[in-house]
Design an enzyme around this catalytic site. Structure first.
Site: not given
Ligand code: NAI
Ligand code: 15L
Length: 283
Positions: A28, A47, A64-65, A86, A149, A153, A179
């Site tokens: 995202l 990141d 690193d966060l 995260g 996880y 949240k 998403s």
């Molecule tokens: P993603 O896994 O592709 O991106 C998360 C990013 O956080 C990664 O680039 C990773 O390197 C970085 N990260 C992980 N640990 C870290 C740390 N210790 N320090 C700094 N950076 C760190 O996930 P995505 O799909 O981009 O999602 C973004 C956010 O939205 C996440 O927080 C996820 O939990 C949340 N989310 C996403 C959903 C989806 O469908 N894509 C659904 C629900 C929530």
């Molecule tokens: C999430 O929270 C995850 O970050 C994403 O990878 C998907 O698994 C999404 O939920 C989902 O529920 O499809």
């Protein structure tokens, strides 16, 4: 003699001077980087993973966060934050502890110390994943996380509530559904949030005046709905896309409360099983 600072050819100022985007290398984060260019003069992207070549308006920092001092430094001169960084699926507790628990605390504490007043926080539908698929939930529904996880949240939502009540930092908790480019399974016909609608959700979260602390669900205008955003209609989030064009790919396999399989009965889908998941939840 008075001096004028106006430059005839200067570009108009954007709404924000500097935005911070965590998780900028992720799925995202990569989608959002282009849009943020329109909203801020400078976008600080961060990141733990490589961020690629920064665009001219970007400042890139690999951090690193969980590193409190480094997160503090990230906050210098920041007006508002989009916090996507995260671990984004279930994982061992010790990993989640650093990235999602300590990381989110470090971010809010640094925001407080630097006077940042608005955060758009990527929460997740897995905060409420153990609610049955027969329920329609709004932001006041009890949290029923389906994984550790999801518990992290819930922590982020509670922490941000505290930082609003105690320090006045506003947060929109975006309980994102699924998403991705396209829905990948029957469940995602309900939980799908297109990238375009995701960007609009972030826009509403950053630009709406006086949000306080709110929870909003992130789903497109899909034919079946588990989530109701009526109470936060003041955010103006009005999704334009739908999973309907993808429905034919998953005939007769929509989530069904009558089945024995918990992954069918609960909104969190396969997350409720506690089994290792593929990144894109393809079950
Ligand atoms: P993603 O896994 O592709 O991106 C998360 C990013 O956080 C990664 O680039 C990773 O390197 C970085 N990260 C992980 N640990 C870290 C740390 N210790 N320090 C700094 N950076 C760190 O996930 P995505 O799909 O981009 O999602 C973004 C956010 O939205 C996440 O927080 C996820 O939990 C949340 N989310 C996403 C959903 C989806 O469908 N894509 C659904 C629900 C929530
Ligand atoms: C999430 O929270 C995850 O970050 C994403 O990878 C998907 O698994 C999404 O939920 C989902 O529920 O499809």
């Amino acid at each position: 003699m008075s001096q004028t600072m106006t430059q005839p050819d200067a570009a108009p100022r954007k709404p924000f001077r500097r935005l911070l985007l965590t998780g900028a290398a992720g799925n995202l984060g990569r989608q959002l980087r282009g849009a943020l260019a329109e909203w801020a003069d400078v976008v600080r992207v961060t990141d733990i993973a490589s961020l690629g070549e920064p665009a001219p308006h970007e400042e890139a920092s690999v951090v690193d966060l969980a590193d409190r001092e480094a997160v503090m430094q990230l906050m210098e001169g920041v007006d508002a934050i989009v916090h996507l960084g995260g671990i984004s699926i279930d994982a061992p507790f010790d990993d989640l502890l650093g990235a999602n628990i300590a990381g989110t605390y470090n971010l809010y504490e640094a925001a407080r110390k630097h006077g940042v007043k608005r955060i758009a926080f990527a929460s997740s539908n897995h905060v409420i994943g153990f609610h049955p698929v027969t329920e329609v939930l709004d932001g006041d529904a009890p949290q029923r996380p389906d994984t550790l996880y999801g518990v992290t949240k819930c922590f982020g939502e509670a922490l941000s509530r505290y930082y609003y009540d105690r320090f006045g930092i506003e947060t929109v908790c975006m309980r994102i559904g699924s998403s991705f480019e396209e829905p990948k399974n029957p469940r995602m016909l309900v939980t799908y949030l297109s990238y375009r609608d995701f960007i609009e959700l972030v826009r509403c979260s950053l630009f709406t005046n006086r949000v306080g602390h709110v929870v909003v669900y992130g789903a497109s205008d899909n034919p079946v709905k588990w989530w109701d955003n009526t109470k936060v209609s003041f955010l103006g989030f009005s999704p334009r896309d739908s999973s309907a064009p993808f429905a034919a790919r998953f005939p007769a396999t929509a989530p069904d409360a009558s089945r024995d399989d918990p992954a069918q009965r609960f909104q969190g889908g396969p997350f409720v099983l506690g089994e290792p998941l593929e990144r894109e939840n393809s079950r």
